[in-house]
Write a protein that holds these residues in place. Structure first.
Motif, PDB file in Angstrom:
ATOM      1  N   GLY A 133      -1.219   8.356  -9.874  1.00 26.22           N
ATOM      2  CA  GLY A 133      -1.271   8.270 -11.326  1.00 26.22           C
ATOM      3  C   GLY A 133      -0.234   7.321 -11.887  1.00 26.22           C
ATOM      4  N   ALA A 134       0.044   6.250 -11.160  1.00 27.45           N
ATOM      5  CA  ALA A 134       1.062   5.281 -11.601  1.00 27.45           C
ATOM      6  C   ALA A 134       0.691   3.900 -11.090  1.00 27.45           C
ATOM      7  CB  ALA A 134       2.440   5.680 -11.083  1.00 27.45           C
ATOM      8  N   ARG A 135       1.058   2.865 -11.883  1.00 24.16           N
ATOM      9  CA  ARG A 135       0.846   1.488 -11.455  1.00 24.16           C
ATOM     10  C   ARG A 135       2.048   1.059 -10.611  1.00 24.16           C
ATOM     11  NH1 ARG A 135       1.941  -3.400 -14.050  1.00 24.16           N
ATOM     12  NH2 ARG A 135       2.512  -2.260 -15.944  1.00 24.16           N
ATOM     13  N   LEU A 136       1.770   0.661  -9.391  1.00 29.85           N
ATOM     14  CA  LEU A 136       2.832   0.310  -8.451  1.00 29.85           C
ATOM     15  C   LEU A 136       3.058  -1.192  -8.348  1.00 29.85           C
ATOM     16  CD1 LEU A 136       1.946   2.758  -5.508  1.00 29.85           C
ATOM     17  CD2 LEU A 136       3.541   3.128  -7.413  1.00 29.85           C
ATOM     18  N   LEU A 137       2.049  -1.989  -8.718  1.00 28.35           N
ATOM     19  CA  LEU A 137       2.132  -3.442  -8.572  1.00 28.35           C
ATOM     20  C   LEU A 137       1.803  -4.145  -9.885  1.00 28.35           C
ATOM     21  CD1 LEU A 137       0.289  -3.911  -5.151  1.00 28.35           C
ATOM     22  CD2 LEU A 137       2.755  -4.056  -5.539  1.00 28.35           C
ATOM     23  N   ASN A 138       2.552  -5.201 -10.155  1.00 24.87           N
ATOM     24  CA  ASN A 138       2.209  -6.129 -11.226  1.00 24.87           C
ATOM     25  C   ASN A 138       1.384  -7.242 -10.613  1.00 24.87           C
ATOM     26  OD1 ASN A 138       3.642  -4.919 -13.436  1.00 24.87           O
ATOM     27  ND2 ASN A 138       5.556  -5.630 -12.494  1.00 24.87           N
ATOM     28  N   ARG A 139       0.155  -7.421 -11.091  1.00 22.72           N
ATOM     29  CA  ARG A 139      -0.747  -8.414 -10.520  1.00 22.72           C
ATOM     30  C   ARG A 139      -0.945  -9.550 -11.514  1.00 22.72           C
ATOM     31  NH1 ARG A 139      -2.271  -3.264  -9.422  1.00 22.72           N
ATOM     32  NH2 ARG A 139      -3.070  -2.700  -7.343  1.00 22.72           N
ATOM     33  N   THR A 140      -0.699 -10.765 -11.068  1.00 28.94           N
ATOM     34  CA  THR A 140      -1.003 -11.958 -11.865  1.00 28.94           C
ATOM     35  C   THR A 140      -1.798 -12.894 -10.974  1.00 28.94           C
ATOM     36  OG1 THR A 140       0.983 -13.190 -11.215  1.00 28.94           O
ATOM     37  CG2 THR A 140       1.199 -11.689 -13.078  1.00 28.94           C
ATOM     38  N   THR A 141      -2.270 -13.979 -11.555  1.00 31.79           N
ATOM     39  CA  THR A 141      -3.057 -14.920 -10.757  1.00 31.79           C
ATOM     40  C   THR A 141      -2.194 -15.626  -9.710  1.00 31.79           C
ATOM     41  OG1 THR A 141      -2.668 -16.618 -12.456  1.00 31.79           O
ATOM     42  CG2 THR A 141      -4.704 -15.330 -12.609  1.00 31.79           C
ATOM     43  N   ARG A 142      -0.878 -15.678  -9.944  1.00 29.58           N
ATOM     44  CA  ARG A 142      -0.004 -16.418  -9.019  1.00 29.58           C
ATOM     45  C   ARG A 142       0.755 -15.537  -8.033  1.00 29.58           C
ATOM     46  NH1 ARG A 142       2.889 -21.356 -12.375  1.00 29.58           N
ATOM     47  NH2 ARG A 142       0.956 -22.412 -13.024  1.00 29.58           N
ATOM     48  N   ARG A 143       1.092 -14.340  -8.439  1.00 26.71           N
ATOM     49  CA  ARG A 143       1.917 -13.520  -7.556  1.00 26.71           C
ATOM     50  C   ARG A 143       1.700 -12.044  -7.812  1.00 26.71           C
ATOM     51  NH1 ARG A 143       7.375 -12.437  -9.941  1.00 26.71           N
ATOM     52  NH2 ARG A 143       8.057 -12.190  -7.781  1.00 26.71           N
ATOM     53  N   VAL A 144       2.131 -11.252  -6.821  1.00 26.00           N
ATOM     54  CA  VAL A 144       2.089  -9.798  -6.913  1.00 26.00           C
ATOM     55  C   VAL A 144       3.504  -9.294  -6.672  1.00 26.00           C
ATOM     56  CG1 VAL A 144       1.195  -7.669  -5.907  1.00 26.00           C
ATOM     57  CG2 VAL A 144      -0.295  -9.674  -6.093  1.00 26.00           C
ATOM     58  N   SER A 145       3.983  -8.423  -7.549  1.00 29.51           N
ATOM     59  CA  SER A 145       5.327  -7.884  -7.395  1.00 29.51           C
ATOM     60  C   SER A 145       5.319  -6.400  -7.751  1.00 29.51           C
ATOM     61  CB  SER A 145       6.315  -8.632  -8.300  1.00 29.51           C
ATOM     62  OG  SER A 145       5.951  -8.486  -9.658  1.00 29.51           O
ATOM     63  N   PRO A 146       6.222  -5.623  -7.160  1.00 30.80           N
ATOM     64  CA  PRO A 146       6.246  -4.182  -7.450  1.00 30.80           C
ATOM     65  C   PRO A 146       6.806  -3.891  -8.836  1.00 30.80           C
ATOM     66  CG  PRO A 146       8.038  -4.759  -5.972  1.00 30.80           C
ATOM     67  CD  PRO A 146       7.207  -6.003  -6.120  1.00 30.80           C
ATOM     68  N   THR A 147       6.258  -2.886  -9.473  1.00 30.41           N
ATOM     69  CA  THR A 147       6.825  -2.391 -10.727  1.00 30.41           C
ATOM     70  C   THR A 147       8.116  -1.639 -10.400  1.00 30.41           C
ATOM     71  OG1 THR A 147       5.637  -0.304 -10.585  1.00 30.41           O
ATOM     72  CG2 THR A 147       4.523  -2.128 -11.698  1.00 30.41           C
ATOM     73  N   GLU A 148       8.810  -1.162 -11.429  1.00 29.01           N
ATOM     74  CA  GLU A 148      10.031  -0.391 -11.190  1.00 29.01           C
ATOM     75  C   GLU A 148       9.717   0.868 -10.390  1.00 29.01           C
ATOM     76  OE1 GLU A 148      13.733   1.670 -13.678  1.00 29.01           O
ATOM     77  OE2 GLU A 148      12.120   0.625 -14.731  1.00 29.01           O
ATOM     78  N   ILE A 149       8.645   1.549 -10.770  1.00 34.18           N
ATOM     79  CA  ILE A 149       8.230   2.735 -10.019  1.00 34.18           C
ATOM     80  C   ILE A 149       7.782   2.332  -8.617  1.00 34.18           C
ATOM     81  CG2 ILE A 149       6.488   4.572  -9.883  1.00 34.18           C
ATOM     82  CD1 ILE A 149       6.505   4.730 -12.895  1.00 34.18           C
ATOM     83  N   GLY A 150       7.054   1.211  -8.549  1.00 27.93           N
ATOM     84  CA  GLY A 150       6.568   0.725  -7.257  1.00 27.93           C
ATOM     85  C   GLY A 150       7.699   0.399  -6.296  1.00 27.93           C
TER      86      GLY A 150
END
Length: 301
Positions: A45-62
């Motif tokens: 029930g949480a977003r773990l990754l920030n997804r963009t067209t160029r890169r993927v990075s973990p969120t703070e929770i991730g």
């Protein structure tokens, strides 16, 4: 979906910086990795990754979840390695450090039986009377007698040995038997030269009091077998472990100099580096020694 697989897919995406490289590393399709990560996020029930067209990075929770997930995955990998290693036949070079007296008198006679039982192991036994640094000096294990100094190492107690003052009957007839600890300063004492405290014997009086006897001694040598021979020859009183003097005492060549003193005992240990599991060759040798010395000591040698 398998929780561990979801966790592995997420951690691999963070490690590789994207789904494509993570898929290559895991040997599965990019869409499969994406499904695993999406299922994990849905379950938590949480977003773990920030997804963009160029890169993927973990969120703070991730990022916080990644730290814990990586530990779990590492533990799982070590658990798999443990099972694999425990099923492998012991093999390779086993480098052992052992005190000269113990190695010559107790280990050397039984090494043949060990090597016949484990023909794929090659033993390199180094005999010396100094304290070695196991890891930095490249030893797989050591056998140590007495108090253990380095608590960071793992240890298994094999047996015990007693420690007594012994002398030849002829010496005691000529110079008399010491009646109390203070009398020892008037006797010819035979010392180890590799004791860190110098020529000092630590004894327990009949009252239970711990005493120290300091003397220059008539003979000082870095080999217990030589001290035993000197005692048998009537040169003085030696303070030795029972595995050295037991046979000579049975044959009447030496006897206790002060039998009224409480018996001093010391543990005999197999020492090996710390870790979550033990190499098969080390485990095999320690188990062999434990069986070999199961009915030995402290005076039964």
């Amino acid at each position: 979906m398998d929780r561990l697989t979801e966790m592995e897919a997420f951690a691999m995406v963070v490690d590789q910086g994207g789904f494509t490289d993570a898929a290559k590393k895991m040997g599965i399709s990019k869409s499969a990795v994406s499904k695993h990560v999406s299922a994990l996020e849905a379950r938590l029930g949480a977003r773990l990754l920030n997804r963009t067209t160029r890169r993927v990075s973990p969120t703070e929770i991730g990022l916080a979840y990644y730290d814990r997930a990586r530990r779990v995955l590492n533990d799982a990998g070590e658990a798999d390695a443990l099972v694999t290693s425990m099923q492998l036949a012991p093999s390779g070079v086993l480098r052992i450090s052992v005190a000269t007296d113990f190695g010559v008198n107790l280990l050397s006679p039984v090494l043949g039986d060990f090597l016949q039982e484990f023909p794929d192991i090659t033993v390199n036994m180094v005999l010396n009377n100094r304290y070695v640094e196991l890891i930095s000096e490249g030893f797989d294990m050591a056998i140590r007698v007495g108090e253990l100094e380095d608590s960071s190492l793992r240890a298994r107690k094999l047996t015990e040995t007693s420690h007594r003052m012994i002398a030849a009957p002829g010496y005691l007839q000529q110079y008399g038997r010491p009646q109390k600890i203070d009398d020892l300063t008037e006797h010819k004492l035979l010392h180890y030269s590799n004791q860190s405290a110098g020529n000092v014997w630590k004894l327990t009086a009949p009252s239970g009091e711990r005493r120290q006897v300091r003397s220059n001694g008539w003979l000082t040598v870095n080999d217990g077998q030589s001290l035993l021979h000197a005692a048998i020859a009537g040169l003085g009183i030696a303070y030795l472990p029972s595995y050295l003097y037991a046979e000579a005492m049975k044959n009447g060549l030496v006897e206790e100099a002060m039998p009224e003193l409480p018996m001093e005992t010391m543990g005999i240990y197999a020492i090996y580096p710390p870790g979550r599991f033990t190499q098969p060759k080390v485990r095999a040798f320690i188990d062999f020694l434990a069986t070999t010395f199961a009915d030995r000591g402290p005076d039964n040698w």
